[in-house]
Enzyme design. Structure first.
Site, PDB file in Angstrom:
ATOM      1  N   HIS A 105       1.134  -1.273   0.196  1.00 38.76           N
ATOM      2  CA  HIS A 105       0.189   0.240  -0.262  1.00 38.76           C
ATOM      3  C   HIS A 105       0.946   1.203  -0.217  1.00 38.76           C
ATOM      4  CE1 HIS A 105      -3.925  -2.081   2.345  1.00 38.76           C
ATOM      5  NE2 HIS A 105      -2.845  -2.655   1.419  1.00 38.76           N
TER       6      HIS A 105
ATOM      7  N   GLU B 149       1.078   3.996   1.790  1.00 43.07           N
ATOM      8  CA  GLU B 149       1.494   4.403   2.710  1.00 43.07           C
ATOM      9  C   GLU B 149       2.639   2.978   3.499  1.00 43.07           C
ATOM     10  OE1 GLU B 149      -2.686   4.038   3.041  1.00 43.07           O
ATOM     11  OE2 GLU B 149      -1.561   3.429   2.759  1.00 43.07           O
TER      12      GLU B 149
ATOM     13  N   CYS C 110      -6.135   1.821   5.311  1.00 44.07           N
ATOM     14  CA  CYS C 110      -6.841   0.933   6.034  1.00 44.07           C
ATOM     15  C   CYS C 110      -5.975   0.859   8.103  1.00 44.07           C
ATOM     16  CB  CYS C 110      -6.706  -0.388   5.648  1.00 44.07           C
ATOM     17  SG  CYS C 110      -4.466  -0.898   5.383  1.00 44.07           S
TER      18      CYS C 110
ATOM     19  N   CYS D 210      -2.049  -0.226   7.644  1.00 43.67           N
ATOM     20  CA  CYS D 210      -1.545   1.271   7.348  1.00 43.67           C
ATOM     21  C   CYS D 210      -1.810   1.976   8.692  1.00 43.67           C
ATOM     22  CB  CYS D 210      -2.379   1.235   5.886  1.00 43.67           C
ATOM     23  SG  CYS D 210      -1.766   1.227   4.268  1.00 43.67           S
TER      24      CYS D 210
END
Length: 157
Positions: A52, A54, A82, A85
Site C-alpha cells: 500500500h 502508506e 486501512c 496501514c
C-alpha cells in the site's frame, strides 16, 4: 496551505498508480517541510499484499532517515488508511496524518473503525481528514468503474 500542497503531490501519485492499473492511492512523507518520499500503491507490480502507498512510504522513510521512528514526520495519503496501514502509521510514530477520501469499506480512522481511539502504542497522532477528498474519491470511482466494466465485458468509450 502546506496540507493542500502536499496533498496535490499525493494526488499526482494516485494518478500515476491509476496509469499503472493500481488502485489510485498516493502518499507523500514529509519531515521539516522536506519531501522524503512520494509513492503510490504497487500491489500489482510487486505482487505484494502489503504494498500500500502508506507502507511503501514508511519503509522508504525509515531507510532514508536510517531510523524506524518517523518522529516529526507527516504522512499525506489520498485515502483513509486501512487497519494495516493505520497500525503501521502508529508503530512508526508519525506525528501527523492528512488524508483525502474516506474509505467506507476499509477505513480504520473513522469509517469502519477507530484505531486511534484504542491506540495501544500510546503515541499522539494529529489527524486531518478531507484534504483533496473530492478528487481522490473521483479517481477511485473512475478506476473501479473502468475495472468493473472490464470484468463484465463492457467497454467505456
Amino acid at each position: 496551505m502546506k496540507h493542500e500542497y502536499y496533498m496535490r503531490l499525493a494526488l499526482e501519485e494516485a494518478r500515476q498508480a491509476m496509469l499503472e492499473n493500481e488502485v489510485p492511492v498516493g502518499a507523500v512523507l514529509v519531515k521539516d517541510n522536506r519531501i522524503l518520499v512520494k509513492t503510490h500503491n504497487k500491489k500489482e507490480v510487486l505482487q505484494d499484499a502489503t504494498a500500500h502507498a502508506e507502507i511503501l512510504a514508511i519503509r522508504e522513510g525509515g531507510r532514508i532517515l536510517q531510523n524506524w521512528r518517523l518522529d516529526d514526520c507527516a504522512l499525506y495519503v489520498t485515502l483513509e488508511p486501512c487497519f494495516m496501514c493505520a497500525s503501521a502509521i502508529l508503530q512508526s510514530r508519525i506525528k501527523t496524518l492528512v488524508y483525502g477520501a474516506r474509505d467506507a469499506k476499509q477505513g480504520a480512522i473513522e469509517s469502519r473503525g477507530t484505531l486511534l481511539e484504542s491506540n495501544v502504542y500510546g503515541n499522539s497522532l494529529q489527524v486531518y481528514a478531507g484534504y483533496g477528498e473530492e478528487e481522490a474519491a473521483e479517481l477511485l470511482q473512475t478506476f473501479f468503474s473502468i475495472n468493473r466494466n472490464k470484468e463484465t465485458g463492457l467497454h467505456c468509450l
